[in-house]
Design an enzyme around this catalytic site. Structure first.
Site: not given
Ligand code: AMP
Length: 279
Positions: A37, A186
């Site tokens: 993130h 997460s």
């Molecule tokens: P989430 O909180 O899991 O919905 O993720 C929020 C944003 O962060 C989304 O656009 C995900 O694709 C991105 N994201 C989650 N994990 C990663 C990671 N390891 N590397 C890059 N972006 C990520």
């Protein structure tokens, strides 16, 4: 950092900022923030004068009620992290702000949301599209940042932006990994130390598959290799597919696509993880 829980004051603030010429970058998240993130936030900070992070665990994108209740929520720590990386605005609404008129609008993305995540999580992308549409309308960012980690989500949101004529640029940011290759997520917080080690099998399988495909092995042979590698009492492979990265058509051979992507989902214990790599 300015923190908003309600839409109206956030909108008023952003209208003022934009009137003074500020460009706005949006990073939508569900919180439990990690380096992945933060990389999105850093990119937004370097390309825009104002960065808005949203933290909202969106109920309509969860097809599994237990996944929703067990989703990690660490708002206090997240707020500190956001302060430390210089995020300008945090929007962290409650459900009644986001769904005061109900959440019954459904999206259908045709072939994009019927395979892989769409097949195993029915309704998931409809919920994602709904909440992302709401966030785009509320924030009206110039640029919105999403992770490659959720590649199918990026493909769906790209279609959403095109179809609904959202006036913004989408950017995909490469997946951030632990030194052992595990894609940051997460949901990794729900793994035991032992399972965290086991979860590295996912990126190992993807790396092996990528090498084998590059060396000319067939997709069928490579799929067998992935199943073999993931034979572990704590792992249950849900899918491994090679797809065209734009239209997400599943491939029988890598020559069918200009830019194939390898995608997988697997349970490690009770935790469902996804990962992908471009060929
Ligand atoms: P989430 O909180 O899991 O919905 O993720 C929020 C944003 O962060 C989304 O656009 C995900 O694709 C991105 N994201 C989650 N994990 C990663 C990671 N390891 N590397 C890059 N972006 C990520």
């Amino acid at each position: 950092m300015q923190i908003f829980k309600e839409i109206a004051p956030l909108r008023a603030f952003l209208i003022e900022m934009k009137a003074s010429g500020k460009s706005v970058g949006l990073v939508p998240t569900m919180g439990a923030l990690h380096e992945g993130h933060l990389t999105l936030l850093q990119q937004s900070r370097s390309e825009n004068s104002l960065t808005v992070c949203t933290i909202y665990v969106n109920p309509t994108q969860f097809n599994n009620p237990e996944d929703l209740t067990k989703y990690p929520r660490t708002l206090e720590k997240d707020t500190e992290l956001l302060e430390s990386v210089g995020c300008d605005v945090l929007f962290c609404p409650e459900n009644d702000q986001m769904y005061d008129a109900g959440g019954t609008i459904r999206f259908d993305f045709g072939s994009l949301d019927k395979v892989m995540e769409g097949e195993f999580r029915p309704g998931h992308f409809s919920g994602v599209a709904l909440v992302v549409s709401k966030l785009f309308h509320i924030v009206e960012p110039h640029v919105a940042y999403f992770g490659q980690k959720d590649w199918q989500q990026f493909a769906v949101i790209s279609r959403l932006v095109k179809e609904l004529k959202f006036n913004l640029t989408l950017k995909a940011v490469p997946t951030v990994r632990e030194p052992n290759g595990l894609a940051m997520s997460s949901r990794n917080l729900r793994l035991t130390p032992q399972q965290t080690e086991t979860a590295t099998l996912l990126s190992k399988a993807l790396t092996q598959a990528r090498e084998q495909l590059r060396a000319g092995k067939t997709i069928d042979d490579v799929k067998n290799g992935v199943s073999q590698l993931l034979l572990h009492p704590d792992v249950r492979l849900e899918y491994f597919e090679v797809a065209d990265s734009e239209n997400l058509t599943l491939l029988n051979s890598v020559v069918e696509s200009n830019k194939p992507i390898l995608c997988m989902a697997a349970f490690v214990g009770e935790v469902r993880l996804i990962d992908n790599m471009f060929l």
